[in-house]
Design a protein around this motif. Structure first.
Motif, PDB file in Angstrom:
ATOM      1  N   ASP A  46     -10.938  -0.801  -2.156  1.00 25.74           N
ATOM      2  CA  ASP A  46     -10.973  -2.154  -2.712  1.00 25.74           C
ATOM      3  C   ASP A  46      -9.582  -2.759  -2.910  1.00 25.74           C
ATOM      4  N   SER A  47      -8.560  -1.934  -2.985  1.00 24.16           N
ATOM      5  CA  SER A  47      -7.193  -2.423  -3.185  1.00 24.16           C
ATOM      6  C   SER A  47      -6.337  -2.353  -1.930  1.00 24.16           C
ATOM      7  N   GLN A  48      -6.873  -1.838  -0.848  1.00 19.17           N
ATOM      8  CA  GLN A  48      -6.095  -1.613   0.375  1.00 19.17           C
ATOM      9  C   GLN A  48      -5.401  -2.880   0.891  1.00 19.17           C
ATOM     10  N   GLU A  49      -6.125  -3.961   1.056  1.00 19.27           N
ATOM     11  CA  GLU A  49      -5.537  -5.187   1.630  1.00 19.27           C
ATOM     12  C   GLU A  49      -4.441  -5.755   0.741  1.00 19.27           C
ATOM     13  N   LYS A  50      -4.689  -5.742  -0.557  1.00 18.05           N
ATOM     14  CA  LYS A  50      -3.707  -6.252  -1.511  1.00 18.05           C
ATOM     15  C   LYS A  50      -2.405  -5.440  -1.414  1.00 18.05           C
ATOM     16  N   VAL A  51      -2.529  -4.124  -1.317  1.00 19.96           N
ATOM     17  CA  VAL A  51      -1.352  -3.259  -1.237  1.00 19.96           C
ATOM     18  C   VAL A  51      -0.648  -3.419   0.114  1.00 19.96           C
ATOM     19  N   LYS A  52      -1.415  -3.525   1.189  1.00 19.52           N
ATOM     20  CA  LYS A  52      -0.795  -3.720   2.510  1.00 19.52           C
ATOM     21  C   LYS A  52       0.052  -4.993   2.528  1.00 19.52           C
ATOM     22  N   ARG A  53      -0.473  -6.076   1.962  1.00 18.33           N
ATOM     23  CA  ARG A  53       0.287  -7.337   1.909  1.00 18.33           C
ATOM     24  C   ARG A  53       1.573  -7.161   1.107  1.00 18.33           C
ATOM     25  N   ALA A  54       1.473  -6.463  -0.020  1.00 21.08           N
ATOM     26  CA  ALA A  54       2.648  -6.248  -0.862  1.00 21.08           C
ATOM     27  C   ALA A  54       3.702  -5.428  -0.131  1.00 21.08           C
ATOM     28  N   LEU A  55       3.284  -4.374   0.545  1.00 19.36           N
ATOM     29  CA  LEU A  55       4.217  -3.482   1.232  1.00 19.36           C
ATOM     30  C   LEU A  55       4.880  -4.125   2.451  1.00 19.36           C
ATOM     31  N   GLN A  56       4.261  -5.159   2.997  1.00 16.61           N
ATOM     32  CA  GLN A  56       4.842  -5.854   4.150  1.00 16.61           C
ATOM     33  C   GLN A  56       5.817  -6.947   3.739  1.00 16.61           C
ATOM     34  N   GLY A  57       5.791  -7.305   2.456  1.00 12.49           N
ATOM     35  CA  GLY A  57       6.631  -8.397   1.982  1.00 12.49           C
ATOM     36  C   GLY A  57       8.079  -8.005   1.782  1.00 12.49           C
ATOM     37  N   LYS A  58       8.894  -9.003   1.560  1.00 13.87           N
ATOM     38  CA  LYS A  58      10.331  -8.809   1.323  1.00 13.87           C
ATOM     39  C   LYS A  58      10.689  -9.048  -0.142  1.00 13.87           C
ATOM     40  N   GLU A  59       9.689  -9.344  -0.953  1.00 17.33           N
ATOM     41  CA  GLU A  59       9.902  -9.664  -2.367  1.00 17.33           C
ATOM     42  C   GLU A  59       9.359  -8.542  -3.246  1.00 17.33           C
ATOM     43  N   GLU A  60       9.899  -8.455  -4.459  1.00 17.01           N
ATOM     44  CA  GLU A  60       9.339  -7.533  -5.440  1.00 17.01           C
ATOM     45  C   GLU A  60       7.956  -8.033  -5.827  1.00 17.01           C
ATOM     46  N   VAL A  61       7.033  -7.093  -6.027  1.00 22.25           N
ATOM     47  CA  VAL A  61       5.652  -7.438  -6.362  1.00 22.25           C
ATOM     48  C   VAL A  61       5.176  -6.527  -7.483  1.00 22.25           C
ATOM     49  N   GLN A  62       4.422  -7.108  -8.409  1.00 26.57           N
ATOM     50  CA  GLN A  62       3.755  -6.323  -9.448  1.00 26.57           C
ATOM     51  C   GLN A  62       2.284  -6.731  -9.462  1.00 26.57           C
ATOM     52  N   ILE A  63       1.395  -5.761  -9.207  1.00 30.36           N
ATOM     53  CA  ILE A  63      -0.039  -6.009  -9.189  1.00 30.36           C
ATOM     54  C   ILE A  63      -0.772  -4.816  -9.795  1.00 30.36           C
ATOM     55  N   GLU A  64      -2.048  -5.002 -10.095  1.00 30.68           N
ATOM     56  CA  GLU A  64      -2.887  -3.894 -10.536  1.00 30.68           C
ATOM     57  C   GLU A  64      -3.624  -3.348  -9.321  1.00 30.68           C
ATOM     58  N   VAL A  65      -3.639  -2.016  -9.203  1.00 32.42           N
ATOM     59  CA  VAL A  65      -4.183  -1.365  -8.025  1.00 32.42           C
ATOM     60  C   VAL A  65      -5.043  -0.171  -8.436  1.00 32.42           C
ATOM     61  N   ASN A  66      -6.178  -0.016  -7.780  1.00 36.98           N
ATOM     62  CA  ASN A  66      -6.999   1.178  -7.970  1.00 36.98           C
ATOM     63  C   ASN A  66      -6.493   2.260  -7.030  1.00 36.98           C
ATOM     64  N   MET A  67      -6.205   3.439  -7.608  1.00 40.55           N
ATOM     65  CA  MET A  67      -5.661   4.539  -6.811  1.00 40.55           C
ATOM     66  C   MET A  67      -6.441   5.817  -7.070  1.00 40.55           C
ATOM     67  N   ARG A  68      -6.424   6.693  -6.076  1.00 44.87           N
ATOM     68  CA  ARG A  68      -7.084   8.002  -6.196  1.00 44.87           C
ATOM     69  C   ARG A  68      -6.150   8.963  -6.925  1.00 44.87           C
ATOM     70  N   THR A  69      -6.711   9.689  -7.907  1.00 38.28           N
ATOM     71  CA  THR A  69      -5.917  10.627  -8.694  1.00 38.28           C
ATOM     72  C   THR A  69      -6.627  11.970  -8.797  1.00 38.28           C
ATOM     73  N   PHE A  70      -5.930  12.944  -9.361  1.00 37.05           N
ATOM     74  CA  PHE A  70      -6.542  14.250  -9.618  1.00 37.05           C
ATOM     75  C   PHE A  70      -7.569  14.168 -10.743  1.00 37.05           C
ATOM     76  N   SER A  71      -7.196  13.513 -11.830  1.00 40.23           N
ATOM     77  CA  SER A  71      -8.012  13.530 -13.043  1.00 40.23           C
ATOM     78  C   SER A  71      -9.229  12.611 -12.995  1.00 40.23           C
ATOM     79  N   ASN A  72      -9.193  11.603 -12.169  1.00 41.18           N
ATOM     80  CA  ASN A  72     -10.262  10.618 -12.105  1.00 41.18           C
ATOM     81  C   ASN A  72     -10.361  10.193 -10.637  1.00 41.18           C
TER      82      ASN A  72
END
Length: 140
Positions: A46-72
């Motif tokens: 669900d967060s893949q596209e948002k993160v891909k756009r951020a990583l392709q940019g040239k600016e600093e970005v702060q967003i909320e992202v769902n990530m896979r973890t050990f505990s959850n």
């Protein structure tokens, strides 16, 4: 540019190349995330596209992202992207939001306890709690 040695950074931070491959990471990464080669493998669908756009940019970005973890299986993180921040590598900081929420909940519980106390005690305690209020405001 990040000047602190990577092993001293206390939050999960990844250094990525232009292909989003993980080149290096802070020690806290191994406590939170499973091992992967590409950073996007840690990001929930669900967060893949948002993160891909951020990583392709040239600016600093702060967003909320769902990530896979050990505990959850999936957890919400504050994602901070800084392009070319460390020897031409991109830096990604991932701070777990549930830690912010735990801090806010603790502060709210302290306020509830204060309300139950004598009003003179509340006035005395309130000045000590001003920093907790600022923390709660930042988290909301």
């Amino acid at each position: 540019m990040i000047s602190l040695p990577i092993q001293h950074i206390p939050v999960p931070m990844f250094l990525l190349n232009k292909d989003n491959e993980i080149i290096e990471f802070t020690p806290s990464v191994t406590k939170n995330f499973p091992p992967v080669q590409n950073f996007l493998d840690l990001v929930d669908e669900d967060s893949q596209e948002k993160v891909k756009r951020a990583l392709q940019g040239k600016e600093e970005v702060q967003i909320e992202v769902n990530m896979r973890t050990f505990s959850n299986p999936v957890a919400l993180f504050d994602f901070h992207f800084k392009p070319e921040a460390y020897h031409s590598l991109h830096a990604v900081f991932c701070y777990p939001i549930h830690e912010h929420m735990t801090s806010v909940q603790s502060t709210l519980q302290q306020f509830r306890s204060m309300l139950m106390q004598d009003s003179s005690q509340v006035n005395q305690d309130f000045s000590v709690r001003e920093t907790d209020v600022e923390t709660a405001k930042k988290c909301s």
